[in-house]
Design an enzyme around this catalytic site. Structure first.
Site, mmCIF file in Angstrom:
data_model
loop_
_atom_site.group_PDB
_atom_site.id
_atom_site.type_symbol
_atom_site.label_atom_id
_atom_site.label_comp_id
_atom_site.label_asym_id
_atom_site.label_seq_id
_atom_site.Cartn_x
_atom_site.Cartn_y
_atom_site.Cartn_z
ATOM 1 N N GLY A 7 6.011 9.660 8.525
ATOM 2 C CA GLY A 7 5.211 8.434 8.427
ATOM 3 C C GLY A 7 6.111 7.272 8.052
ATOM 4 O O GLY A 7 6.469 7.109 6.879
ATOM 5 N N GLY A 9 5.509 3.923 8.509
ATOM 6 C CA GLY A 9 4.762 2.657 8.577
ATOM 7 C C GLY A 9 5.348 1.679 7.559
ATOM 8 O O GLY A 9 6.482 1.834 7.103
ATOM 9 N N ASP A 30 8.245 9.586 12.835
ATOM 10 C CA ASP A 30 7.037 8.789 13.041
ATOM 11 C C ASP A 30 6.554 9.036 14.463
ATOM 12 O O ASP A 30 7.359 9.330 15.350
ATOM 13 C CB ASP A 30 7.337 7.292 12.837
ATOM 14 C CG ASP A 30 6.055 6.485 12.687
ATOM 15 O OD1 ASP A 30 5.604 6.284 11.550
ATOM 16 O OD2 ASP A 30 5.493 6.071 13.728
ATOM 17 N N GLY A 114 3.366 -1.847 -2.728
ATOM 18 C CA GLY A 114 3.130 -2.524 -1.456
ATOM 19 C C GLY A 114 4.425 -2.880 -0.743
ATOM 20 O O GLY A 114 5.459 -2.218 -0.907
ATOM 21 N N LYS A 164 -3.792 6.979 -9.586
ATOM 22 C CA LYS A 164 -3.587 5.885 -8.596
ATOM 23 C C LYS A 164 -4.935 5.344 -8.133
ATOM 24 O O LYS A 164 -5.108 4.148 -7.910
ATOM 25 C CB LYS A 164 -2.756 6.397 -7.415
ATOM 26 C CG LYS A 164 -2.577 5.371 -6.294
ATOM 27 C CD LYS A 164 -1.764 4.180 -6.743
ATOM 28 C CE LYS A 164 -1.564 3.031 -5.807
ATOM 29 N NZ LYS A 164 -2.063 2.951 -4.502
HETATM 30 O O1 5RP Z 1 -2.820 1.186 -2.769
HETATM 31 C C1 5RP Z 1 -2.734 0.029 -2.430
HETATM 32 C C2 5RP Z 1 -2.368 -1.050 -3.386
HETATM 33 O O2 5RP Z 1 -2.244 -0.556 -4.693
HETATM 34 C C3 5RP Z 1 -3.037 -0.281 -1.007
HETATM 35 O O3 5RP Z 1 -2.667 -1.578 -0.634
HETATM 36 C C4 5RP Z 1 -4.482 -0.020 -0.698
HETATM 37 O O4 5RP Z 1 -4.686 -0.163 0.694
HETATM 38 C C5 5RP Z 1 -5.422 -0.938 -1.442
HETATM 39 O O5 5RP Z 1 -6.759 -0.449 -1.361
HETATM 40 P P1 5RP Z 1 -7.845 -1.146 -0.412
HETATM 41 O O6 5RP Z 1 -7.245 -1.084 1.001
HETATM 42 O O7 5RP Z 1 -9.079 -0.298 -0.520
HETATM 43 O O8 5RP Z 1 -8.020 -2.560 -0.878
#
Ligand code: 5RP
Length: 306
Positions: A7, A9, A30, A114, A164
């Protein structure tokens, strides 16, 4: 250390790059052949020397399950799989058991940071056995931010994704609070300097934070956020947080409200509020707005003060 990553991405590719910069040997796979080092998961496994470690960084649910199944077929006893995606923690127990039956270790790892993680490092929240965590420490050390914090071995398999998930629930509520505060400030004719106000809060205030910094970044590019529509998606973490709250009977008013606000953001019209309007009209003769745009006859006895 040698690591396979499945993966590549936005997250996986940057993590692979940070690990390479840290001196690790990374073999990435990927589905997109343009960015993949190998042509298949099978080839990735062949390229690694036993005991192998493979980091899975694909979307939660079906894609992660398929990848774990495939690795279960290809890996050997003594190998180790780390799920670094945003999987639901309840899936981790299953994946851990399926792989353990074949002598393959499993860790779940919640990853936060992120697109900024390549440069700033990723906060890592890990679930699983001490021995497997110890084995992966060279990788965790390179991925995590510099400094004392940013890594935790939270507990058993599932614990990493559980914390998380809660982190993301907090993220939902914090973002919602900034959004509501922004709307209320915008609503007042007294405030003529909205972006400047948010910018000033970056230093010295109780609510200074990275999310506030990011909001200021967005307001710098688009001071009234005119280029956006007020529509927010979700990828499951908020829903799982609320489900866990129900399971443990833990009150979660702020996080639940922020999840429901996202659902509301996706509606052009609200069936629920049509019911409320219809009932006010039925019992009190209160005015309704016609779906065709014109007001119906019948004055509201309590018109909103503006
Ligand atoms: O894990 C994250 C940030 O900490 C990701 O950006 C996740 O996609 C955020 O959750 P959502 O898409 O439901 O807003």
């Amino acid at each position: 250390m040698e690591l396979g990553i499945i993966g590549l991405g936005k997250m996986g590719a940057n993590m692979a790059e940070r690990l390479r910069r840290g001196g690790h040997t990374i073999v990435g796979y990927d589905r997109n052949p343009d960015i993949s080092d190998v042509g298949s998961v099978e080839e990735l496994v062949e390229r690694l020397s036993p005991p192998r470690a493979v980091w899975v960084m694909v979307p939660a649910g079906g894609p992660t399950q398929d990848t774990v199944n495939r690795l279960g077929e290809l890996l050997s006893p003594g190998d180790l799989v780390v799920d670094g995606g945003n999987s639901h923690y309840v899936d981790d127990q299953k994946h851990g058991e399926e792989l353990a039956a074949k002598g393959i270790g499993f860790l779940d790892c919640g990853v936060s940071g992120g697109v900024w993680g390549l440069q700033n490092g990723y906060a890592l929240m890990v679930g699983g056995d001490d021995d497997n965590v110890k084995r992966m420490m060279p990788i965790f050390e390179t991925l995590k931010p510099e400094g004392e914090y940013g890594f935790v071995h939270s507990g058993k398999i599932g614990a990493g994704h559980y914390v998380k998930m809660v982190h993301n629930g907090i993220e939902y509520a914090m973002m919602q609070a900034f959004g509501e505060g922004y709307e209320l400030i915008e609503a007042s004719p007294l405030v003529t300097r909205v972006p400047e106000t948010f910018l000033s809060w970056q230093e010295g205030t109780v609510i200074r934070s990275w999310l506030l910094d990011l909001l200021n970044r967005a307001l710098k590019d688009d001071p009234e956020l005119d280029d956006l529509r007020g529509y927010a998606n979700d990828s499951g973490e908020g829903r799982w947080t609320v489900q866990a709250a129900v399971e443990h009977a833990v009150p979660l008013p702020a996080i639940s409200a922020s999840l429901f606000a996202r659902f509301a953001s996706r509606q052009d019209d609200s069936p629920a509020m049509r019911v409320v309007a219809a009932l006010r009209n039925q019992f009190g003769g209160h005015a309704i707005e016609s779906a065709k745009g014109a007001d119906s006859p019948g004055a509201d006895v309590n018109p909103p003060k503006v």
